[in-house]
Design a protein around this motif. Structure first.
Motif, PDB file in Angstrom:
ATOM      1  N   ARG A   1       5.213   2.627   8.514  1.00  0.00           N
ATOM      2  CA  ARG A   1       4.785   2.159   7.268  1.00  0.00           C
ATOM      3  C   ARG A   1       3.358   1.290   7.427  1.00  0.00           C
ATOM      4  O   ARG A   1       2.486   1.329   6.546  1.00  0.00           O
ATOM      5  CB  ARG A   1       5.777   1.056   6.568  1.00  0.00           C
TER       6      ARG A   1
ATOM      7  N   PRO B   1       0.860  -1.095  -0.146  1.00  0.00           N
ATOM      8  CA  PRO B   1       0.121  -0.130   0.113  1.00  0.00           C
ATOM      9  C   PRO B   1       0.791   1.126   0.123  1.00  0.00           C
ATOM     10  O   PRO B   1       1.868   1.343   0.537  1.00  0.00           O
ATOM     11  CB  PRO B   1      -0.806  -0.146   1.321  1.00  0.00           C
ATOM     12  N   THR B   2       0.277   2.181  -0.551  1.00  0.00           N
ATOM     13  CA  THR B   2       1.029   3.565  -0.652  1.00  0.00           C
ATOM     14  C   THR B   2      -0.122   4.886  -0.483  1.00  0.00           C
ATOM     15  O   THR B   2      -0.288   5.576  -1.344  1.00  0.00           O
ATOM     16  CB  THR B   2       1.672   3.818  -1.920  1.00  0.00           C
ATOM     17  N   GLU B   3      -0.839   4.512   0.549  1.00  0.00           N
ATOM     18  CA  GLU B   3      -2.151   5.478   0.659  1.00  0.00           C
ATOM     19  C   GLU B   3      -1.528   6.700   1.344  1.00  0.00           C
ATOM     20  O   GLU B   3      -0.278   6.913   1.933  1.00  0.00           O
ATOM     21  CB  GLU B   3      -3.001   4.782   1.884  1.00  0.00           C
ATOM     22  N   PRO B   4      -2.259   7.875   0.825  1.00  0.00           N
ATOM     23  CA  PRO B   4      -1.936   9.437   1.236  1.00  0.00           C
ATOM     24  C   PRO B   4      -1.918   9.519   2.732  1.00  0.00           C
ATOM     25  O   PRO B   4      -2.876   8.838   3.291  1.00  0.00           O
ATOM     26  CB  PRO B   4      -2.219  10.118   0.362  1.00  0.00           C
TER      27      PRO B   4
ATOM     28  N   HIS C   1      -0.055   2.789   6.471  1.00  0.00           N
ATOM     29  CA  HIS C   1      -0.371   1.970   5.042  1.00  0.00           C
ATOM     30  C   HIS C   1       0.349   2.720   3.857  1.00  0.00           C
ATOM     31  O   HIS C   1      -0.255   2.891   2.785  1.00  0.00           O
ATOM     32  CB  HIS C   1      -1.989   1.990   4.946  1.00  0.00           C
ATOM     33  N   ASN C   2       1.426   3.023   4.252  1.00  0.00           N
ATOM     34  CA  ASN C   2       2.234   3.527   2.999  1.00  0.00           C
ATOM     35  C   ASN C   2       3.897   3.042   3.125  1.00  0.00           C
ATOM     36  O   ASN C   2       4.648   3.334   4.191  1.00  0.00           O
ATOM     37  CB  ASN C   2       2.368   4.917   3.012  1.00  0.00           C
ATOM     38  N   HIS C   3       4.282   2.155   2.118  1.00  0.00           N
ATOM     39  CA  HIS C   3       5.305   1.418   2.309  1.00  0.00           C
ATOM     40  C   HIS C   3       6.600   2.525   1.280  1.00  0.00           C
ATOM     41  O   HIS C   3       7.764   1.884   1.337  1.00  0.00           O
ATOM     42  CB  HIS C   3       5.482   0.147   1.772  1.00  0.00           C
ATOM     43  N   ASP C   4       6.147   3.398   1.201  1.00  0.00           N
ATOM     44  CA  ASP C   4       7.207   4.597   0.474  1.00  0.00           C
ATOM     45  C   ASP C   4       7.882   5.492   1.759  1.00  0.00           C
ATOM     46  O   ASP C   4       8.741   6.441   1.371  1.00  0.00           O
ATOM     47  CB  ASP C   4       6.406   5.711  -0.529  1.00  0.00           C
ATOM     48  N   ILE C   5       7.243   5.176   2.898  1.00  0.00           N
ATOM     49  CA  ILE C   5       7.898   5.975   4.060  1.00  0.00           C
ATOM     50  C   ILE C   5       9.207   6.109   4.294  1.00  0.00           C
ATOM     51  O   ILE C   5       9.867   4.711   4.253  1.00  0.00           O
ATOM     52  CB  ILE C   5       7.065   5.750   5.220  1.00  0.00           C
TER      53      ILE C   5
ATOM     54  N   ALA D   1       6.758  11.537   1.077  1.00  0.00           N
ATOM     55  CA  ALA D   1       6.804  10.433   2.271  1.00  0.00           C
ATOM     56  C   ALA D   1       8.009  10.424   3.081  1.00  0.00           C
ATOM     57  O   ALA D   1       8.180   9.357   3.481  1.00  0.00           O
ATOM     58  CB  ALA D   1       6.595   9.084   1.238  1.00  0.00           C
TER      59      ALA D   1
END
Length: 216
Positions: free
Chosen positions: A165, A96-99, A169-173, A138
């Motif tokens: 992360r 996931p890469t939710e904002p 719900h964002n694995h670009d952090i 991110a």
């Protein structure tokens, strides 16, 4: 006058001088009866070659190793490489890469600091609360006063990164540490100080506390 018969005649030895004699000796014929021995079938010995399992070949994704299409092990390696590539692409696509906002980040940041406090990890907790981190896309930018504190933070950063992360719900952090020796540090040591800092981030916390008459 009647001649008298000789009783015996002896051939003198000189009679045989200079003469050759051939004596033919025939061996007696011996008749051997045929033996009626039944034919015995000899079983064929079949030697079984032990089957050796082909070793599995693990090849990393993106490997440029050339594999021969004529070899059985090469075909297996190609199939495993294709399956690994599909699994990796599928797994990467499902991350996931939710904002999220800076407020969301700060809430989870302080929750993790509280977990560290409950476990007795005071050093990492104080480093997290020494200053408010900033959000740039991110990337979370966190300032620390010196290189020593940066080293301490980096040693335990990966668990914090995994927590953020998952919760956001964002694995670009990513977390970037900046050393600023002139920074004005703000440390929260008491429960009230921590609540005040959280209330600065989200004023609804105080409304929630007053509505349900909660203790700090």
């Amino acid at each position: 006058m009647e001649k008298k018969k000789a009783d015996g005649f002896i051939i003198p030895p000189n009679y045989f001088y200079g003469r050759t004699f051939e004596i033919e000796v025939k061996a007696p014929e011996v008749l051997i009866p045929p033996l009626n021995i039944p034919a015995v079938a000899v079983p064929e010995t079949v030697v079984e070659t032990p089957k050796t399992a082909l070793p599995k070949v693990e090849m990393p994704v993106g490997s440029d190793i050339k594999v021969s299409a004529l070899s059985l092990s090469s075909i297996r390696a190609k199939r495993e490489l294709e399956q690994t590539t599909k699994a990796t692409v599928k797994e990467a696509a499902q991350l996931p890469t939710e904002p999220f906002s800076e407020t969301d980040m700060m809430l989870q940041w302080n929750k993790y600091a509280q977990r560290l406090s409950d476990k007795g990890h005071k050093i990492m907790e104080s480093l997290m609360l020494i200053n408010d981190p900033k959000l740039n896309g991110a990337t979370i930018i966190h300032e620390l006063p010196n290189e020593g504190s940066k080293i301490d933070f980096e040693s335990e950063k990966h668990e914090l990164l995994g927590y953020l992360r998952g919760k956001l719900h964002n694995h670009d952090i990513m977390i970037e540490i900046v050393v600023n020796e002139t920074m004005d540090t703000r440390k929260a040591f008491t429960t009230q100080d921590k609540f005040n800092r959280l209330n600065e981030i989200n004023p609804n916390l105080d409304l929630l506390r007053r509505t349900f008459d909660l203790d700090i």
